[in-house]
Design a protein around this motif. Structure first.
Motif, PDB file in Angstrom:
ATOM      1  N   ARG A 105       9.309   9.724  -5.304  1.00  0.00           N
ATOM      2  CA  ARG A 105       9.373   8.544  -4.441  1.00  0.00           C
ATOM      3  C   ARG A 105      10.822   8.036  -4.446  1.00  0.00           C
ATOM      4  NH1 ARG A 105       5.645   5.958  -6.668  1.00  0.00           N
ATOM      5  NH2 ARG A 105       6.884   4.551  -7.980  1.00  0.00           N
ATOM      6  N   PHE A 106      11.564   8.502  -3.438  1.00  0.00           N
ATOM      7  CA  PHE A 106      12.996   8.249  -3.400  1.00  0.00           C
ATOM      8  C   PHE A 106      13.325   7.059  -2.498  1.00  0.00           C
ATOM      9  CE2 PHE A 106      13.111  13.128  -3.702  1.00  0.00           C
ATOM     10  CZ  PHE A 106      12.900  13.089  -5.072  1.00  0.00           C
ATOM     11  N   ALA A 107      14.333   6.314  -2.890  1.00  0.00           N
ATOM     12  CA  ALA A 107      14.750   5.123  -2.146  1.00  0.00           C
ATOM     13  C   ALA A 107      15.042   5.443  -0.688  1.00  0.00           C
ATOM     14  CB  ALA A 107      15.992   4.517  -2.802  1.00  0.00           C
ATOM     15  N   TRP A 108      14.584   4.539   0.173  1.00  0.00           N
ATOM     16  CA  TRP A 108      14.819   4.556   1.618  1.00  0.00           C
ATOM     17  C   TRP A 108      14.085   5.672   2.364  1.00  0.00           C
ATOM     18  CZ3 TRP A 108      19.497   4.263  -1.437  1.00  0.00           C
ATOM     19  CH2 TRP A 108      19.906   2.942  -1.668  1.00  0.00           C
ATOM     20  N   GLU A 109      13.236   6.438   1.679  1.00  0.00           N
ATOM     21  CA  GLU A 109      12.479   7.483   2.352  1.00  0.00           C
ATOM     22  C   GLU A 109      11.082   6.967   2.695  1.00  0.00           C
ATOM     23  OE1 GLU A 109      12.635  11.268   0.400  1.00  0.00           O
ATOM     24  OE2 GLU A 109      14.799  11.446   0.679  1.00  0.00           O
ATOM     25  N   PRO A 110      10.341   7.636   3.612  1.00  0.00           N
ATOM     26  CA  PRO A 110       9.039   7.123   4.074  1.00  0.00           C
ATOM     27  C   PRO A 110       8.044   6.791   2.962  1.00  0.00           C
ATOM     28  CG  PRO A 110       9.791   8.819   5.561  1.00  0.00           C
ATOM     29  CD  PRO A 110      10.785   8.792   4.428  1.00  0.00           C
ATOM     30  N   PRO A 111       7.853   7.633   1.918  1.00  0.00           N
ATOM     31  CA  PRO A 111       6.910   7.234   0.858  1.00  0.00           C
ATOM     32  C   PRO A 111       7.333   5.950   0.153  1.00  0.00           C
ATOM     33  CG  PRO A 111       7.351   9.587   0.734  1.00  0.00           C
ATOM     34  CD  PRO A 111       8.346   9.015   1.698  1.00  0.00           C
ATOM     35  N   TYR A 112       8.643   5.757   0.007  1.00  0.00           N
ATOM     36  CA  TYR A 112       9.130   4.534  -0.633  1.00  0.00           C
ATOM     37  C   TYR A 112       8.789   3.316   0.225  1.00  0.00           C
ATOM     38  CZ  TYR A 112      12.145   1.503  -3.413  1.00  0.00           C
ATOM     39  OH  TYR A 112      12.609   0.511  -4.236  1.00  0.00           O
ATOM     40  N   LYS A 113       8.950   3.450   1.538  1.00  0.00           N
ATOM     41  CA  LYS A 113       8.619   2.346   2.437  1.00  0.00           C
ATOM     42  C   LYS A 113       7.122   2.043   2.380  1.00  0.00           C
ATOM     43  CE  LYS A 113       9.238   0.630   7.148  1.00  0.00           C
ATOM     44  NZ  LYS A 113       9.852   0.889   8.471  1.00  0.00           N
ATOM     45  N   GLU A 114       6.301   3.081   2.300  1.00  0.00           N
ATOM     46  CA  GLU A 114       4.854   2.880   2.178  1.00  0.00           C
ATOM     47  C   GLU A 114       4.530   2.075   0.920  1.00  0.00           C
ATOM     48  OE1 GLU A 114       0.775   5.542   1.477  1.00  0.00           O
ATOM     49  OE2 GLU A 114       2.656   6.537   2.017  1.00  0.00           O
ATOM     50  N   ALA A 115       5.198   2.425  -0.182  1.00  0.00           N
ATOM     51  CA  ALA A 115       4.970   1.712  -1.438  1.00  0.00           C
ATOM     52  C   ALA A 115       5.450   0.263  -1.340  1.00  0.00           C
ATOM     53  CB  ALA A 115       5.684   2.432  -2.584  1.00  0.00           C
ATOM     54  N   VAL A 116       6.598   0.036  -0.702  1.00  0.00           N
ATOM     55  CA  VAL A 116       7.128  -1.315  -0.533  1.00  0.00           C
ATOM     56  C   VAL A 116       6.172  -2.170   0.285  1.00  0.00           C
ATOM     57  CG1 VAL A 116       8.925  -2.634   0.680  1.00  0.00           C
ATOM     58  CG2 VAL A 116       9.559  -0.772  -0.868  1.00  0.00           C
ATOM     59  N   MET A 117       5.634  -1.618   1.366  1.00  0.00           N
ATOM     60  CA  MET A 117       4.719  -2.380   2.217  1.00  0.00           C
ATOM     61  C   MET A 117       3.447  -2.761   1.462  1.00  0.00           C
ATOM     62  SD  MET A 117       5.266  -0.372   5.843  1.00  0.00           S
ATOM     63  CE  MET A 117       4.190  -1.483   6.770  1.00  0.00           C
ATOM     64  N   THR A 135       5.525 -15.961  -2.490  1.00  0.00           N
ATOM     65  CA  THR A 135       6.510 -15.767  -1.427  1.00  0.00           C
ATOM     66  C   THR A 135       7.169 -14.413  -1.602  1.00  0.00           C
ATOM     67  OG1 THR A 135       6.949 -18.138  -1.358  1.00  0.00           O
ATOM     68  CG2 THR A 135       8.568 -16.692  -0.320  1.00  0.00           C
ATOM     69  N   ALA A 136       7.178 -13.614  -0.537  1.00  0.00           N
ATOM     70  CA  ALA A 136       7.792 -12.289  -0.576  1.00  0.00           C
ATOM     71  C   ALA A 136       9.077 -12.290   0.236  1.00  0.00           C
ATOM     72  CB  ALA A 136       6.833 -11.238  -0.017  1.00  0.00           C
ATOM     73  N   ARG A 137      10.054 -11.566  -0.245  1.00  0.00           N
ATOM     74  CA  ARG A 137      11.253 -11.331   0.556  1.00  0.00           C
ATOM     75  C   ARG A 137      11.866  -9.987   0.167  1.00  0.00           C
ATOM     76  NH1 ARG A 137      16.504 -12.180  -1.499  1.00  0.00           N
ATOM     77  NH2 ARG A 137      16.577 -13.063  -3.609  1.00  0.00           N
ATOM     78  N   ILE A 138      12.621  -9.403   1.095  1.00  0.00           N
ATOM     79  CA  ILE A 138      13.340  -8.168   0.836  1.00  0.00           C
ATOM     80  C   ILE A 138      14.787  -8.396   1.237  1.00  0.00           C
ATOM     81  CG2 ILE A 138      12.655  -7.203   3.084  1.00  0.00           C
ATOM     82  CD1 ILE A 138      12.600  -4.428   1.681  1.00  0.00           C
ATOM     83  N   ASP A 139      15.715  -8.044   0.375  1.00  0.00           N
ATOM     84  CA  ASP A 139      17.119  -8.347   0.664  1.00  0.00           C
ATOM     85  C   ASP A 139      17.742  -7.267   1.538  1.00  0.00           C
ATOM     86  OD1 ASP A 139      17.842  -6.242  -1.022  1.00  0.00           O
ATOM     87  OD2 ASP A 139      18.445  -7.519  -2.687  1.00  0.00           O
ATOM     88  N   THR A 140      19.033  -7.364   1.772  1.00  0.00           N
ATOM     89  CA  THR A 140      19.694  -6.512   2.763  1.00  0.00           C
ATOM     90  C   THR A 140      19.855  -5.059   2.322  1.00  0.00           C
ATOM     91  OG1 THR A 140      21.862  -7.206   1.923  1.00  0.00           O
ATOM     92  CG2 THR A 140      20.953  -8.424   3.801  1.00  0.00           C
ATOM     93  N   VAL A 141      19.596  -4.754   1.046  1.00  0.00           N
ATOM     94  CA  VAL A 141      19.669  -3.356   0.602  1.00  0.00           C
ATOM     95  C   VAL A 141      18.296  -2.764   0.321  1.00  0.00           C
ATOM     96  CG1 VAL A 141      21.977  -3.653  -0.348  1.00  0.00           C
ATOM     97  CG2 VAL A 141      19.995  -3.908  -1.864  1.00  0.00           C
ATOM     98  N   GLY A 142      17.270  -3.611   0.145  1.00  0.00           N
ATOM     99  CA  GLY A 142      15.925  -3.109  -0.086  1.00  0.00           C
ATOM    100  C   GLY A 142      15.279  -3.551  -1.382  1.00  0.00           C
ATOM    101  N   MET A 192      19.483   3.324   5.638  1.00  0.00           N
ATOM    102  CA  MET A 192      19.072   1.924   5.573  1.00  0.00           C
ATOM    103  C   MET A 192      18.588   1.438   6.929  1.00  0.00           C
ATOM    104  SD  MET A 192      22.060   0.405   3.053  1.00  0.00           S
ATOM    105  CE  MET A 192      21.526  -1.294   3.221  1.00  0.00           C
ATOM    106  N   ARG A 193      19.295   1.820   7.991  1.00  0.00           N
ATOM    107  CA  ARG A 193      18.877   1.399   9.328  1.00  0.00           C
ATOM    108  C   ARG A 193      17.532   2.018   9.701  1.00  0.00           C
ATOM    109  NH1 ARG A 193      24.636   2.328  10.710  1.00  0.00           N
ATOM    110  NH2 ARG A 193      25.653   0.281  10.931  1.00  0.00           N
ATOM    111  N   GLU A 194      17.319   3.288   9.352  1.00  0.00           N
ATOM    112  CA  GLU A 194      16.043   3.939   9.649  1.00  0.00           C
ATOM    113  C   GLU A 194      14.896   3.298   8.868  1.00  0.00           C
ATOM    114  OE1 GLU A 194      16.192   8.145   9.057  1.00  0.00           O
ATOM    115  OE2 GLU A 194      17.834   8.452  10.493  1.00  0.00           O
ATOM    116  N   PHE A 195      15.183   2.833   7.668  1.00  0.00           N
ATOM    117  CA  PHE A 195      14.166   2.180   6.841  1.00  0.00           C
ATOM    118  C   PHE A 195      13.673   0.896   7.497  1.00  0.00           C
ATOM    119  CE2 PHE A 195      12.588  -0.371   3.293  1.00  0.00           C
ATOM    120  CZ  PHE A 195      11.892   0.562   2.543  1.00  0.00           C
ATOM    121  N   GLY A 196      14.584   0.156   8.133  1.00  0.00           N
ATOM    122  CA  GLY A 196      14.204  -1.090   8.796  1.00  0.00           C
ATOM    123  C   GLY A 196      13.938  -2.204   7.800  1.00  0.00           C
TER     124      GLY A 196
END
Length: 421
Positions: free
Chosen positions: A32-44, A56-63, A169-173
């Motif tokens: 599960r690597f940073a900024w890749e689709p499985p990582y985004k699934e885990a973050v969501m 309260t949830a927030r995500i900063d400018t790097v993730g 980072m841009r692709e991650f959104g």
């Protein structure tokens, strides 16, 4: 154990296993690597749990992902806890994740208890600590601590695909923005301390039959390459007295790495894990040699002296053979000493467990090293079962050990949130 707030052990274990298996690798383990689709699934999924709990949830400018539970005093500095959310290739479910899910469970349990607490509490899930694809470890905490240059994302590339971090980072959104990387830096005055729970990744606790220990220090790390430059010549034709043998010098330095570490202390580490030799033929005297050196030590002066002493050995061995040499530093992290007040809070939080004030050193690096540069830092280690293995599919920490560690962390956060200072 004297629980200030009792955690929900079933929820903790279920959530860790659910999110922990996102990124399952067909070769085994978790990737599960940073900024890749499985990582985004885990973050969501993590953000969904945060919001469902009323935090309260927030995500900063790097993730980096944060959860926040407000305290009775909105102006009080917050207590922060967490760890990293990514894995190594074919890693396990506990490295980093135990600290993230433990911190989230602590915040949820404290909120559900309805008990008053003065200071706000926050959880953080750091991104790219392992740096499996985008090299340069503990990225998320470096960003938080203001240790990254503005243009960092526009130079770092994925070691497998060559993709720029800025594009990833841009692709991650999700609001990530390489142009605003430095906006992830936090105000240290908004926090009074950081606690990280982590698995040990060794077998000290396993052999000692202890489920946990409080960390006293994260060892400083010096990693560097030494490049030796000599002259290639015929192995039979060139007399020993006339040689400029780069490998002979490197061999002497490699031996010195081991000797210096052993002479420094019983806990000091010194490792040469890489060597490159050119032309690398059995009948040619080596012309160019590169070795890697890794020193780890807890005392600041000894940590520095290991490096300076080895450099002196390098100078001497190269001078003997008429060689030139260069050094290339890749990691220079001073020892990170855990704050006495947080050590005492963790000890207080562990009352009733039979804990004997055991303290240990962390020789692996962690995000807490960076955090210690801007605020008081403390660490709690959990026993690594299954031979103490980590960074592999066999990595395992038992449910009982995870529960007792998370309960101690919860107690500690509740104590810290109610302390006046």
């Amino acid at each position: 154990m004297e629980n200030y707030v009792s955690i929900n052990s079933d929820r903790l274990w279920a959530r860790l296993n659910e999110v922990g298996h996102i990124g399952s690798d067909p070769r085994g383990g978790i990737s599960r690597f940073a900024w890749e689709p499985p990582y985004k699934e885990a973050v969501m999924l993590l953000i969904r749990w945060i919001k469902e709990a009323g935090l309260t949830a927030r995500i900063d400018t790097v993730g980096n992902v944060f959860a926040r539970l407000e305290g009775d005093d909105p102006h009080a500095p917050a207590v922060l806890s967490g760890s990293h959310f990514d894995t190594v290739p074919q890693g396990g479910c506990f490295d980093g994740l135990a600290g993230v899910m433990g911190a989230l469970e602590a915040l949820v349990a404290i909120k559900e208890s309805g008990l008053p607490h003065k200071k706000p509490l926050e959880m953080v899930a750091f991104i790219n600590e392992e740096a499996s694809q985008f090299l340069g470890g503990t990225f998320g905490s470096k960003a938080i601590c203001g240790m990254l240059p503005d243009d960092y994302a526009f130079h770092l590339r994925n070691r497998q695909t060559g993709q720029l971090l800025s594009d990833a980072m841009r692709e991650f959104g999700m609001g990530l923005d390489p142009e605003r990387l430095t906006e992830s830096k936090i105000d240290p005055h908004a926090y009074c301390g950081f606690l990280e729970m982590h698995i040990e990744q060794g077998r000290y606790l396993l052999d000692a039959d202890k489920p946990f220990s409080i960390v006293s220090c994260v060892a400083g790390i010096k990693q560097f390459y030494l490049h030796f430059h000599g002259t290639a010549a015929h192995a039979g034709g060139m007399a020993m007295s006339d040689r400029h043998d780069a490998l002979a010098a490197a061999a002497a330095v490699i031996s010195a790495v081991e000797n210096l570490a052993k002479e420094c202390s019983k806990d000091t580490r010194g490792t040469v894990g890489y060597i490159s030799v050119l032309p690398c033929e059995h009948n040619i005297i080596p012309e160019d040699v590169t070795i890697s050196v890794d020193f780890r030590e807890t005392e600041d002066m000894k940590w520095e002296k290991l490096y300076t002493d080895l450099i002196e050995v390098t100078k001497q061995e190269c001078a003997k053979r008429g060689l030139s040499w260069t050094v290339e530093t890749t990691c220079d992290l001073r020892p990170a000493h855990c704050a006495p007040e947080l050590i005492h809070i963790l000890e207080e939080a562990a009352v009733g467990t039979g804990f004997e004030k055991d303290r240990m050193i962390s020789f692996p690096a962690h995000d807490s090293m960076n955090m210690s540069r801007i605020m008081p830092m403390g660490m709690l280690f959990l026993r690594s079962s299954n031979g103490g293995l980590s960074h592999c599919p066999e990595e395992y920490t038992t449910r009982d050990d995870l529960v007792i560690g998370t309960q101690i962390l919860t107690n500690a956060l509740f104590i810290a949130a109610n302390r006046e200072n």
